[in-house]
Design a protein around this motif. Structure first.
Motif, PDB file in Angstrom:
ATOM      1  N   MET A 195       0.830  -1.213   0.000  1.00 16.74           N
ATOM      2  CA  MET A 195       0.000   0.000   0.000  1.00 16.74           C
ATOM      3  C   MET A 195       0.861   1.259   0.000  1.00 16.74           C
ATOM      4  SD  MET A 195      -3.336  -0.901   2.367  1.00 16.74           S
ATOM      5  CE  MET A 195      -2.420  -1.597   3.754  1.00 16.74           C
ATOM      6  N   LEU A 196       2.002   1.195   0.696  1.00 18.22           N
ATOM      7  CA  LEU A 196       2.928   2.327   0.705  1.00 18.22           C
ATOM      8  C   LEU A 196       3.453   2.607  -0.690  1.00 18.22           C
ATOM      9  CD1 LEU A 196       4.881   4.383   2.034  1.00 18.22           C
ATOM     10  CD2 LEU A 196       6.457   2.460   2.413  1.00 18.22           C
ATOM     11  N   VAL A 197       3.974   1.569  -1.351  1.00 18.72           N
ATOM     12  CA  VAL A 197       4.523   1.752  -2.703  1.00 18.72           C
ATOM     13  C   VAL A 197       3.429   2.211  -3.667  1.00 18.72           C
ATOM     14  CG1 VAL A 197       5.635   0.597  -4.650  1.00 18.72           C
ATOM     15  CG2 VAL A 197       6.351   0.061  -2.317  1.00 18.72           C
ATOM     16  N   ASP A 198       2.247   1.607  -3.549  1.00 15.46           N
ATOM     17  CA  ASP A 198       1.127   1.976  -4.407  1.00 15.46           C
ATOM     18  C   ASP A 198       0.775   3.451  -4.235  1.00 15.46           C
ATOM     19  OD1 ASP A 198      -0.958   1.144  -6.284  1.00 15.46           O
ATOM     20  OD2 ASP A 198      -2.355   1.525  -4.639  1.00 15.46           O
ATOM     21  N   TYR A 199       0.734   3.909  -2.987  1.00 13.37           N
ATOM     22  CA  TYR A 199       0.418   5.309  -2.709  1.00 13.37           C
ATOM     23  C   TYR A 199       1.480   6.242  -3.287  1.00 13.37           C
ATOM     24  CZ  TYR A 199       0.318   9.729  -0.205  1.00 13.37           C
ATOM     25  OH  TYR A 199       0.330  11.067   0.091  1.00 13.37           O
ATOM     26  N   MET A 200       2.762   5.877  -3.106  1.00 10.83           N
ATOM     27  CA  MET A 200       3.832   6.756  -3.569  1.00 10.83           C
ATOM     28  C   MET A 200       3.873   6.827  -5.097  1.00 10.83           C
ATOM     29  SD  MET A 200       4.882   8.022  -0.819  1.00 10.83           S
ATOM     30  CE  MET A 200       6.057   9.062  -1.678  1.00 10.83           C
ATOM     31  N   VAL A 201       3.638   5.696  -5.766  1.00 12.61           N
ATOM     32  CA  VAL A 201       3.600   5.702  -7.226  1.00 12.61           C
ATOM     33  C   VAL A 201       2.405   6.528  -7.697  1.00 12.61           C
ATOM     34  CG1 VAL A 201       3.264   4.285  -9.288  1.00 12.61           C
ATOM     35  CG2 VAL A 201       4.809   3.507  -7.484  1.00 12.61           C
ATOM     36  N   LEU A 202       1.271   6.378  -7.012  1.00  7.69           N
ATOM     37  CA  LEU A 202       0.078   7.160  -7.355  1.00  7.69           C
ATOM     38  C   LEU A 202       0.339   8.647  -7.184  1.00  7.69           C
ATOM     39  CD1 LEU A 202      -2.935   7.024  -8.144  1.00  7.69           C
ATOM     40  CD2 LEU A 202      -3.465   6.927  -5.712  1.00  7.69           C
ATOM     41  N   ARG A 203       0.984   9.003  -6.110  1.00  9.81           N
ATOM     42  CA  ARG A 203       1.324  10.410  -5.876  1.00  9.81           C
ATOM     43  C   ARG A 203       2.230  10.940  -6.986  1.00  9.81           C
ATOM     44  NH1 ARG A 203       4.117  12.824  -0.326  1.00  9.81           N
ATOM     45  NH2 ARG A 203       4.701  14.852  -1.175  1.00  9.81           N
ATOM     46  N   TYR A 204       3.194  10.147  -7.367  1.00 10.19           N
ATOM     47  CA  TYR A 204       4.117  10.538  -8.432  1.00 10.19           C
ATOM     48  C   TYR A 204       3.372  10.755  -9.753  1.00 10.19           C
ATOM     49  CZ  TYR A 204       8.104  10.196 -11.659  1.00 10.19           C
ATOM     50  OH  TYR A 204       9.032  10.433 -12.645  1.00 10.19           O
ATOM     51  N   LEU A 205       2.361   9.914 -10.005  1.00 10.20           N
ATOM     52  CA  LEU A 205       1.597  10.024 -11.239  1.00 10.20           C
ATOM     53  C   LEU A 205       0.664  11.223 -11.247  1.00 10.20           C
ATOM     54  CD1 LEU A 205       0.633   6.318 -11.940  1.00 10.20           C
ATOM     55  CD2 LEU A 205       1.973   7.802 -13.420  1.00 10.20           C
ATOM     56  N   ILE A 206      -0.052  11.419 -10.156  1.00 10.02           N
ATOM     57  CA  ILE A 206      -1.093  12.440 -10.116  1.00 10.02           C
ATOM     58  C   ILE A 206      -0.531  13.848 -10.002  1.00 10.02           C
ATOM     59  CG2 ILE A 206      -3.116  13.269  -8.850  1.00 10.02           C
ATOM     60  CD1 ILE A 206      -3.567  10.696 -10.402  1.00 10.02           C
ATOM     61  N   ASP A 207       0.537  13.998  -9.225  1.00  2.00           N
ATOM     62  CA  ASP A 207       1.104  15.322  -8.976  1.00  2.00           C
ATOM     63  C   ASP A 207       2.324  15.557  -9.861  1.00  2.00           C
ATOM     64  OD1 ASP A 207       2.020  17.717  -8.050  1.00  2.00           O
ATOM     65  OD2 ASP A 207       2.446  17.045  -6.000  1.00  2.00           O
ATOM     66  N   PRO A 208       2.205  16.392 -10.893  1.00  2.59           N
ATOM     67  CA  PRO A 208       3.339  16.621 -11.807  1.00  2.59           C
ATOM     68  C   PRO A 208       4.547  17.248 -11.115  1.00  2.59           C
ATOM     69  CG  PRO A 208       1.286  17.520 -12.699  1.00  2.59           C
ATOM     70  CD  PRO A 208       1.020  17.163 -11.283  1.00  2.59           C
ATOM     71  N   ASP A 209       4.326  17.895  -9.955  1.00  5.39           N
ATOM     72  CA  ASP A 209       5.427  18.563  -9.256  1.00  5.39           C
ATOM     73  C   ASP A 209       6.228  17.605  -8.371  1.00  5.39           C
ATOM     74  OD1 ASP A 209       4.764  21.052 -10.340  1.00  5.39           O
ATOM     75  OD2 ASP A 209       3.276  21.421  -8.780  1.00  5.39           O
ATOM     76  N   THR A 210       5.717  16.406  -8.160  1.00  4.83           N
ATOM     77  CA  THR A 210       6.435  15.418  -7.340  1.00  4.83           C
ATOM     78  C   THR A 210       7.549  14.792  -8.168  1.00  4.83           C
ATOM     79  OG1 THR A 210       4.466  14.903  -6.035  1.00  4.83           O
ATOM     80  CG2 THR A 210       6.232  13.274  -6.036  1.00  4.83           C
ATOM     81  N   THR A 211       8.772  14.842  -7.644  1.00  2.00           N
ATOM     82  CA  THR A 211       9.920  14.305  -8.374  1.00  2.00           C
ATOM     83  C   THR A 211      10.194  12.863  -7.965  1.00  2.00           C
ATOM     84  OG1 THR A 211      11.535  15.000  -6.714  1.00  2.00           O
ATOM     85  CG2 THR A 211      10.942  16.609  -8.432  1.00  2.00           C
ATOM     86  N   GLU A 212      10.870  12.142  -8.834  1.00  3.16           N
ATOM     87  CA  GLU A 212      11.245  10.758  -8.521  1.00  3.16           C
ATOM     88  C   GLU A 212      12.162  10.708  -7.312  1.00  3.16           C
ATOM     89  OE1 GLU A 212      13.396   6.884 -10.640  1.00  3.16           O
ATOM     90  OE2 GLU A 212      12.897   8.659 -11.826  1.00  3.16           O
ATOM     91  N   HIS A 213      13.079  11.668  -7.223  1.00  3.44           N
ATOM     92  CA  HIS A 213      14.007  11.710  -6.087  1.00  3.44           C
ATOM     93  C   HIS A 213      13.247  11.840  -4.767  1.00  3.44           C
ATOM     94  CE1 HIS A 213      17.591  12.660  -3.726  1.00  3.44           C
ATOM     95  NE2 HIS A 213      16.922  13.690  -3.220  1.00  3.44           N
ATOM     96  N   ALA A 214      12.235  12.700  -4.738  1.00  2.00           N
ATOM     97  CA  ALA A 214      11.452  12.902  -3.521  1.00  2.00           C
ATOM     98  C   ALA A 214      10.693  11.633  -3.143  1.00  2.00           C
ATOM     99  CB  ALA A 214      10.481  14.068  -3.710  1.00  2.00           C
ATOM    100  N   VAL A 215      10.155  10.949  -4.143  1.00  2.00           N
ATOM    101  CA  VAL A 215       9.416   9.714  -3.891  1.00  2.00           C
ATOM    102  C   VAL A 215      10.339   8.640  -3.325  1.00  2.00           C
ATOM    103  CG1 VAL A 215       8.172   7.815  -4.992  1.00  2.00           C
ATOM    104  CG2 VAL A 215       7.622  10.168  -5.598  1.00  2.00           C
ATOM    105  N   VAL A 216      11.516   8.484  -3.899  1.00  2.00           N
ATOM    106  CA  VAL A 216      12.467   7.469  -3.439  1.00  2.00           C
ATOM    107  C   VAL A 216      12.901   7.748  -2.006  1.00  2.00           C
ATOM    108  CG1 VAL A 216      14.779   6.514  -3.784  1.00  2.00           C
ATOM    109  CG2 VAL A 216      13.283   6.893  -5.748  1.00  2.00           C
ATOM    110  N   LYS A 217      13.141   9.017  -1.686  1.00  2.00           N
ATOM    111  CA  LYS A 217      13.550   9.369  -0.312  1.00  2.00           C
ATOM    112  C   LYS A 217      12.445   9.045   0.685  1.00  2.00           C
ATOM    113  CE  LYS A 217      16.323  11.198   2.748  1.00  2.00           C
ATOM    114  NZ  LYS A 217      15.539  10.891   3.955  1.00  2.00           N
ATOM    115  N   LEU A 218      11.207   9.367   0.354  1.00  2.00           N
ATOM    116  CA  LEU A 218      10.083   9.054   1.229  1.00  2.00           C
ATOM    117  C   LEU A 218       9.906   7.543   1.381  1.00  2.00           C
ATOM    118  CD1 LEU A 218       7.469  11.735   0.115  1.00  2.00           C
ATOM    119  CD2 LEU A 218       8.436  11.481   2.410  1.00  2.00           C
ATOM    120  N   LEU A 219      10.067   6.818   0.274  1.00  2.00           N
ATOM    121  CA  LEU A 219       9.965   5.363   0.332  1.00  2.00           C
ATOM    122  C   LEU A 219      11.031   4.776   1.251  1.00  2.00           C
ATOM    123  CD1 LEU A 219       9.250   4.397  -3.385  1.00  2.00           C
ATOM    124  CD2 LEU A 219       7.809   3.832  -1.433  1.00  2.00           C
TER     125      LEU A 219
END
Length: 208
Positions: free
Chosen positions: A168-192
């Motif tokens: 659910m964590l990974v699913d949420y973070m990937v969803l956030r990355y998809l929906i929000d154009p301002d979310t960067t891959e680097h930010a997602v990886v750090k949060l993960l």
């Protein structure tokens, strides 16, 4: 006879690929809603009826495009590169990054469209999501089991619950990355990385 069948299959495969290539280019140019089935058929040099024989609607075309992007995903998911290697946190993060790596700068817009269709209750889009979910969850469960076998993860750890939580964590973070154009891959990886550590650390065996 076998040769004729082989040639027929080859032509069908070529038509299938031509449709997906044309659709990808058209959707990226004019958008999903504005891309008409007749325009896709024309760009692919196939008849309108032929297009419908392969793809009855645009959602199925979009699924076909995304399945191209996922063509190597399952093989990578179960390859030696993503097996447990003695560091559970690192192994889990690497697995999460694989899910994220499917989305590239080139196809992020298409994945966003597909995700919004799914969130809107498109039942046809559910098939692709179910396939991704099943494979990801199985890989997470395998990593946790291996970590228990090798003594890094506590034998009493509730692995099904942990796997579901991580999924659910990974699913949420990937969803956030998809929906929000301002979310960067680097930010997602750090949060993960931070969240995986938070979930896993209480269940790790203390070193002797």
């Amino acid at each position: 006879m076998c040769l004729r069948m082989s040639l027929r299959q080859q032509k069908k495969r070529q038509a299938h690929e031509a449709i997906l290539t044309a659709a990808r280019e058209l959707i990226e140019t004019v958008g999903f809603d504005a891309a008409r089935m007749r325009d896709i058929a024309g760009s692919a040099n196939v008849s309108y009826q032929t297009l419908y024989n392969y793809f009855p609607n645009k959602t199925q075309i979009l699924q076909g495009i995304l399945q191209q992007d996922l063509s190597d995903y399952a093989d990578q998911l179960h390859s030696d590169e993503y097996r447990y290697r003695g560091d559970l946190k690192a192994s889990l993060l690497k697995l999460a990054q694989l899910s994220l790596s499917v989305i590239t700068a080139e196809n992020r817009k298409l994945w966003r469209i597909a995700t919004l269709n799914l969130l809107g209750g498109d039942t046809e889009a559910l098939g692709l999501a179910t396939w991704i979910n099943t494979n990801s969850l199985e890989a997470l469960q395998l990593l946790l089991s291996r970590a228990q076998e090798f003594g890094e993860l506590d034998r009493e750890a509730p692995t099904p619950l942990i796997a579901d939580t991580l999924y659910m964590l990974v699913d949420y973070m990937v969803l956030r990355y998809l929906i929000d154009p301002d979310t960067t891959e680097h930010a997602v990886v750090k949060l993960l990385e931070d969240q995986i550590a938070l979930i896993i650390t209480p269940h790790l065996q203390s070193p002797p």
